[in-house]
Design a protein around this motif. Sequence first.
Motif, PDB file in Angstrom:
ATOM      1  N   THR A  31       0.855  -1.182   0.000  1.00 48.33           N
ATOM      2  CA  THR A  31       0.000   0.000   0.000  1.00 48.33           C
ATOM      3  C   THR A  31       0.891   1.232   0.000  1.00 48.33           C
ATOM      4  O   THR A  31       1.972   1.221   0.574  1.00 48.33           O
ATOM      5  CB  THR A  31      -0.900  -0.003   1.261  1.00 48.33           C
ATOM      6  N   LEU A  32       0.418   2.287  -0.645  1.00 44.58           N
ATOM      7  CA  LEU A  32       1.155   3.544  -0.684  1.00 44.58           C
ATOM      8  C   LEU A  32       0.382   4.626   0.046  1.00 44.58           C
ATOM      9  O   LEU A  32      -0.834   4.730  -0.106  1.00 44.58           O
ATOM     10  CB  LEU A  32       1.378   4.004  -2.133  1.00 44.58           C
ATOM     11  N   LEU A  33       1.074   5.436   0.825  1.00 44.75           N
ATOM     12  CA  LEU A  33       0.488   6.608   1.465  1.00 44.75           C
ATOM     13  C   LEU A  33       0.960   7.839   0.707  1.00 44.75           C
ATOM     14  O   LEU A  33       2.172   8.034   0.532  1.00 44.75           O
ATOM     15  CB  LEU A  33       0.927   6.707   2.924  1.00 44.75           C
ATOM     16  N   LEU A  34      -0.005   8.635   0.245  1.00 46.43           N
ATOM     17  CA  LEU A  34       0.307   9.839  -0.521  1.00 46.43           C
ATOM     18  C   LEU A  34      -0.582  10.994  -0.103  1.00 46.43           C
ATOM     19  O   LEU A  34      -1.707  10.786   0.351  1.00 46.43           O
ATOM     20  CB  LEU A  34       0.046   9.610  -2.018  1.00 46.43           C
ATOM     21  N   VAL A  35      -0.107  12.188  -0.343  1.00 51.81           N
ATOM     22  CA  VAL A  35      -0.910  13.396  -0.184  1.00 51.81           C
ATOM     23  C   VAL A  35      -1.915  13.409  -1.341  1.00 51.81           C
ATOM     24  O   VAL A  35      -1.524  13.127  -2.481  1.00 51.81           O
ATOM     25  CB  VAL A  35       0.006  14.646  -0.222  1.00 51.81           C
ATOM     26  N   PRO A  36      -3.200  13.685  -1.088  1.00 54.47           N
ATOM     27  CA  PRO A  36      -4.187  13.663  -2.178  1.00 54.47           C
ATOM     28  C   PRO A  36      -3.801  14.511  -3.393  1.00 54.47           C
ATOM     29  O   PRO A  36      -3.995  14.075  -4.536  1.00 54.47           O
ATOM     30  CB  PRO A  36      -5.467  14.176  -1.513  1.00 54.47           C
ATOM     31  N   SER A  37      -3.224  15.679  -3.178  1.00 55.27           N
ATOM     32  CA  SER A  37      -2.826  16.518  -4.321  1.00 55.27           C
ATOM     33  C   SER A  37      -1.723  15.846  -5.147  1.00 55.27           C
ATOM     34  O   SER A  37      -1.638  16.056  -6.362  1.00 55.27           O
ATOM     35  CB  SER A  37      -2.385  17.907  -3.853  1.00 55.27           C
ATOM     36  N   ASP A  38      -0.905  15.010  -4.507  1.00 55.88           N
ATOM     37  CA  ASP A  38       0.114  14.269  -5.255  1.00 55.88           C
ATOM     38  C   ASP A  38      -0.502  13.138  -6.069  1.00 55.88           C
ATOM     39  O   ASP A  38      -0.002  12.803  -7.147  1.00 55.88           O
ATOM     40  CB  ASP A  38       1.191  13.729  -4.310  1.00 55.88           C
ATOM     41  N   VAL A  39      -1.579  12.546  -5.560  1.00 57.68           N
ATOM     42  CA  VAL A  39      -2.302  11.541  -6.350  1.00 57.68           C
ATOM     43  C   VAL A  39      -2.854  12.227  -7.604  1.00 57.68           C
ATOM     44  O   VAL A  39      -2.794  11.681  -8.708  1.00 57.68           O
ATOM     45  CB  VAL A  39      -3.440  10.870  -5.542  1.00 57.68           C
ATOM     46  N   ARG A  40      -3.347  13.448  -7.434  1.00 58.10           N
ATOM     47  CA  ARG A  40      -3.868  14.209  -8.589  1.00 58.10           C
ATOM     48  C   ARG A  40      -2.753  14.445  -9.610  1.00 58.10           C
ATOM     49  O   ARG A  40      -2.953  14.266 -10.806  1.00 58.10           O
ATOM     50  CB  ARG A  40      -4.463  15.537  -8.146  1.00 58.10           C
ATOM     51  N   LYS A  41      -1.570  14.824  -9.127  1.00 57.34           N
ATOM     52  CA  LYS A  41      -0.440  15.047 -10.040  1.00 57.34           C
ATOM     53  C   LYS A  41      -0.106  13.780 -10.828  1.00 57.34           C
ATOM     54  O   LYS A  41       0.196  13.842 -12.013  1.00 57.34           O
ATOM     55  CB  LYS A  41       0.806  15.474  -9.261  1.00 57.34           C
ATOM     56  N   ALA A  42      -0.156  12.641 -10.158  1.00 61.15           N
ATOM     57  CA  ALA A  42       0.242  11.379 -10.780  1.00 61.15           C
ATOM     58  C   ALA A  42      -0.814  10.805 -11.715  1.00 61.15           C
ATOM     59  O   ALA A  42      -0.482  10.046 -12.630  1.00 61.15           O
ATOM     60  CB  ALA A  42       0.572  10.354  -9.696  1.00 61.15           C
ATOM     61  N   THR A  43      -2.079  11.153 -11.495  1.00 61.22           N
ATOM     62  CA  THR A  43      -3.156  10.518 -12.267  1.00 61.22           C
ATOM     63  C   THR A  43      -4.023  11.493 -13.059  1.00 61.22           C
ATOM     64  O   THR A  43      -4.858  11.054 -13.843  1.00 61.22           O
ATOM     65  CB  THR A  43      -4.109   9.741 -11.332  1.00 61.22           C
ATOM     66  N   ASP A  44      -3.864  12.797 -12.831  1.00 58.74           N
ATOM     67  CA  ASP A  44      -4.768  13.802 -13.417  1.00 58.74           C
ATOM     68  C   ASP A  44      -6.215  13.538 -13.002  1.00 58.74           C
ATOM     69  O   ASP A  44      -7.148  13.781 -13.772  1.00 58.74           O
ATOM     70  CB  ASP A  44      -4.681  13.835 -14.950  1.00 58.74           C
TER      71      ASP A  44
END
Length: 163
Positions: free
Chosen positions: A141-154
Amino acid sequence: MAKDKKTVTNAMRLLSAAKIDYETVEYEADEVGEHFGEAIARLTGIPPEKSFKTLVLRGDKSGIIVACVPVKCEVDLKKAAKASGNKKVEMTHVKELLALTGYIRGGVSPVGMKKKYPTYIDKSAEDFDTIAISGGKCGCTLLLVPSDVRKATDCEFVDIIRN
């Protein structure tokens, strides 16, 4: 004597290449059982409202889309259809996951799929400093900041859970 190799998945490679910080949480995949998301939240100690499962859907107009919702919730297909500009969406069959995403059931990450599909994450993700998503394989499992998930997936953060 062989050294233990650290798990590196396509999702991790892409995050690292984009210089996006993430934390890896590994768990014993053999102990997961039936309800993947809830079991993983329990095994990792990450609250279920912060643990997001990745679902692959097919829209009648757009084709494949990705939806991420908290593990204790269900995706609302009507809301997902509306958010994605479809009249209706349906779950893809488990047998299609590997060919569509490059990931197997229980290890589907919204990051690093074979193709970049439109991705919708429930807006509740924005309530947290970090969220948990699949790392791209069972046991990770990965823990990420939600805005970074947005950067990675648009991705778009929208209301897509059933009330």
